[in-house]
Design a protein around this motif. Structure first.
Motif, mmCIF file in Angstrom:
data_model
loop_
_atom_site.group_PDB
_atom_site.id
_atom_site.type_symbol
_atom_site.label_atom_id
_atom_site.label_comp_id
_atom_site.label_asym_id
_atom_site.label_seq_id
_atom_site.Cartn_x
_atom_site.Cartn_y
_atom_site.Cartn_z
ATOM 1 N N ASP A 110 3.633 6.279 11.392
ATOM 2 C CA ASP A 110 4.686 7.067 12.018
ATOM 3 C C ASP A 110 5.978 6.962 11.207
ATOM 4 O OD1 ASP A 110 5.751 8.716 14.155
ATOM 5 O OD2 ASP A 110 6.852 6.913 14.780
ATOM 6 N N ARG A 111 6.320 5.759 10.748
ATOM 7 C CA ARG A 111 7.527 5.561 9.935
ATOM 8 C C ARG A 111 7.445 6.327 8.621
ATOM 9 N NH1 ARG A 111 7.949 -0.840 9.929
ATOM 10 N NH2 ARG A 111 8.102 -1.153 12.147
ATOM 11 N N ALA A 112 6.265 6.374 8.038
ATOM 12 C CA ALA A 112 6.090 7.011 6.732
ATOM 13 C C ALA A 112 5.819 8.504 6.849
ATOM 14 C CB ALA A 112 4.944 6.350 5.984
ATOM 15 N N ASN A 113 5.675 8.977 8.065
ATOM 16 C CA ASN A 113 5.380 10.377 8.314
ATOM 17 C C ASN A 113 4.071 10.798 7.645
ATOM 18 O OD1 ASN A 113 5.800 12.846 9.496
ATOM 19 N ND2 ASN A 113 7.089 13.615 7.845
ATOM 20 N N CYS A 114 3.060 9.928 7.727
ATOM 21 C CA CYS A 114 1.726 10.292 7.269
ATOM 22 C C CYS A 114 0.724 9.833 8.331
ATOM 23 C CB CYS A 114 1.401 9.728 5.890
ATOM 24 S SG CYS A 114 1.160 7.965 5.834
ATOM 25 N N SER A 115 -0.441 10.403 8.296
ATOM 26 C CA SER A 115 -1.428 10.161 9.346
ATOM 27 C C SER A 115 -2.009 8.748 9.264
ATOM 28 C CB SER A 115 -2.562 11.175 9.233
ATOM 29 O OG SER A 115 -3.323 10.906 8.074
ATOM 30 N N PRO A 116 -2.502 8.242 10.403
ATOM 31 C CA PRO A 116 -3.183 6.936 10.380
ATOM 32 C C PRO A 116 -4.388 6.940 9.440
ATOM 33 C CG PRO A 116 -2.680 7.550 12.637
ATOM 34 C CD PRO A 116 -2.347 8.738 11.769
ATOM 35 N N GLU A 117 -5.052 8.077 9.327
ATOM 36 C CA GLU A 117 -6.199 8.177 8.423
ATOM 37 C C GLU A 117 -5.757 7.986 6.970
ATOM 38 O OE1 GLU A 117 -5.497 10.585 10.760
ATOM 39 O OE2 GLU A 117 -7.035 10.004 12.211
ATOM 40 N N THR A 135 14.138 1.442 2.771
ATOM 41 C CA THR A 135 14.989 0.661 1.887
ATOM 42 C C THR A 135 16.014 1.590 1.238
ATOM 43 O OG1 THR A 135 14.978 -0.962 0.096
ATOM 44 C CG2 THR A 135 13.452 0.863 -0.111
ATOM 45 N N GLU A 136 17.123 1.038 0.833
ATOM 46 C CA GLU A 136 18.177 1.839 0.207
ATOM 47 C C GLU A 136 17.730 2.254 -1.196
ATOM 48 O OE1 GLU A 136 21.602 3.920 0.289
ATOM 49 O OE2 GLU A 136 20.823 2.720 1.936
ATOM 50 N N SER A 137 17.946 3.514 -1.547
ATOM 51 C CA SER A 137 17.565 3.987 -2.877
ATOM 52 C C SER A 137 18.483 3.381 -3.928
ATOM 53 C CB SER A 137 17.620 5.515 -2.942
ATOM 54 O OG SER A 137 18.958 5.958 -2.860
ATOM 55 N N GLY A 196 21.870 4.925 -4.360
ATOM 56 C CA GLY A 196 22.723 4.941 -3.181
ATOM 57 C C GLY A 196 22.721 6.277 -2.453
ATOM 58 N N HIS A 197 21.581 6.976 -2.525
ATOM 59 C CA HIS A 197 21.468 8.295 -1.894
ATOM 60 C C HIS A 197 20.751 8.235 -0.555
ATOM 61 C CE1 HIS A 197 22.952 10.044 -5.583
ATOM 62 N NE2 HIS A 197 22.002 9.427 -6.263
ATOM 63 N N GLY A 198 20.843 7.112 0.124
ATOM 64 C CA GLY A 198 20.222 6.987 1.430
ATOM 65 C C GLY A 198 18.952 6.161 1.398
ATOM 66 N N ALA A 199 18.333 6.088 2.554
ATOM 67 C CA ALA A 199 17.126 5.281 2.702
ATOM 68 C C ALA A 199 15.900 6.064 2.246
ATOM 69 C CB ALA A 199 16.958 4.848 4.144
ATOM 70 N N VAL A 200 14.972 5.339 1.617
ATOM 71 C CA VAL A 200 13.700 5.919 1.181
ATOM 72 C C VAL A 200 12.574 5.006 1.656
ATOM 73 C CG1 VAL A 200 14.663 7.086 -0.838
ATOM 74 C CG2 VAL A 200 13.841 4.750 -1.054
ATOM 75 N N PRO A 201 11.381 5.559 1.879
ATOM 76 C CA PRO A 201 10.261 4.702 2.286
ATOM 77 C C PRO A 201 9.847 3.768 1.152
ATOM 78 C CG PRO A 201 9.702 7.048 2.529
ATOM 79 C CD PRO A 201 11.022 6.962 1.849
ATOM 80 N N ALA A 202 9.444 2.547 1.516
ATOM 81 C CA ALA A 202 8.961 1.566 0.540
ATOM 82 C C ALA A 202 7.698 0.917 1.093
ATOM 83 C CB ALA A 202 10.021 0.505 0.280
ATOM 84 N N LEU A 203 6.710 0.733 0.234
ATOM 85 C CA LEU A 203 5.456 0.105 0.610
ATOM 86 C C LEU A 203 5.513 -1.368 0.246
ATOM 87 C CD1 LEU A 203 2.382 0.698 1.482
ATOM 88 C CD2 LEU A 203 1.963 0.502 -0.960
ATOM 89 N N PHE A 204 5.280 -2.232 1.219
ATOM 90 C CA PHE A 204 5.212 -3.670 0.996
ATOM 91 C C PHE A 204 3.823 -4.139 1.387
ATOM 92 C CE2 PHE A 204 9.742 -3.028 1.545
ATOM 93 C CZ PHE A 204 10.261 -3.782 0.511
ATOM 94 N N ALA A 205 3.201 -4.941 0.513
ATOM 95 C CA ALA A 205 1.865 -5.451 0.785
ATOM 96 C C ALA A 205 1.853 -6.968 0.632
ATOM 97 C CB ALA A 205 0.849 -4.826 -0.165
ATOM 98 N N ASN A 206 1.359 -7.654 1.643
ATOM 99 C CA ASN A 206 1.143 -9.088 1.605
ATOM 100 C C ASN A 206 -0.368 -9.272 1.577
ATOM 101 O OD1 ASN A 206 1.180 -11.832 1.814
ATOM 102 N ND2 ASN A 206 1.917 -11.877 3.922
#
Length: 93
Positions: A27-34, A65-67, A70-80
């Motif tokens: 939902d945060r990334a605006n992509c489907s669960p699939e 996360t901030e770009s 400095g042009h606003g927030a962008v999605p970031a993928l974090f993997a543990n």
């Protein structure tokens, strides 16, 4: 049932938790669960060529996360991805 069994999470509870987390992330990334599940599976597939990973403890999140510019927030993928062992030899086995 022992005392430790009482406090441990059951398998279906972990599956439900993972599904809910995947839904929230997608939902945060605006992509489907699939699509999120496909990304997760692809990451596991690639990394598993080189090392044994703990897929049960794998945690993938998409956050804001901030770009750099400095042009606003962008999605970031974090993997543990907990690593059990490094594979030696040919990664295409």
């Amino acid at each position: 049932m022992g005392l430790f069994d009482f406090f441990s999470k059951n398998k279906s509870g972990n599956v439900a938790k993972d599904r809910l987390k995947l839904l929230l992330v997608s939902d945060r990334a605006n992509c489907s669960p699939e699509m999120m599940e496909a990304i997760k599976n692809d990451i596991i597939k690639v990394i598993s060529k080189y090392m044994d990973v703990d897929t049960d403890a794998l945690d993938i999140q998409i956050t804001q996360t901030e770009s750099e510019g400095g042009h606003g927030a962008v999605p970031a993928l974090f993997a543990n991805i907990p690593i059990k062992d490094i594979k030696n030899g040919n990664p295409n086995r």
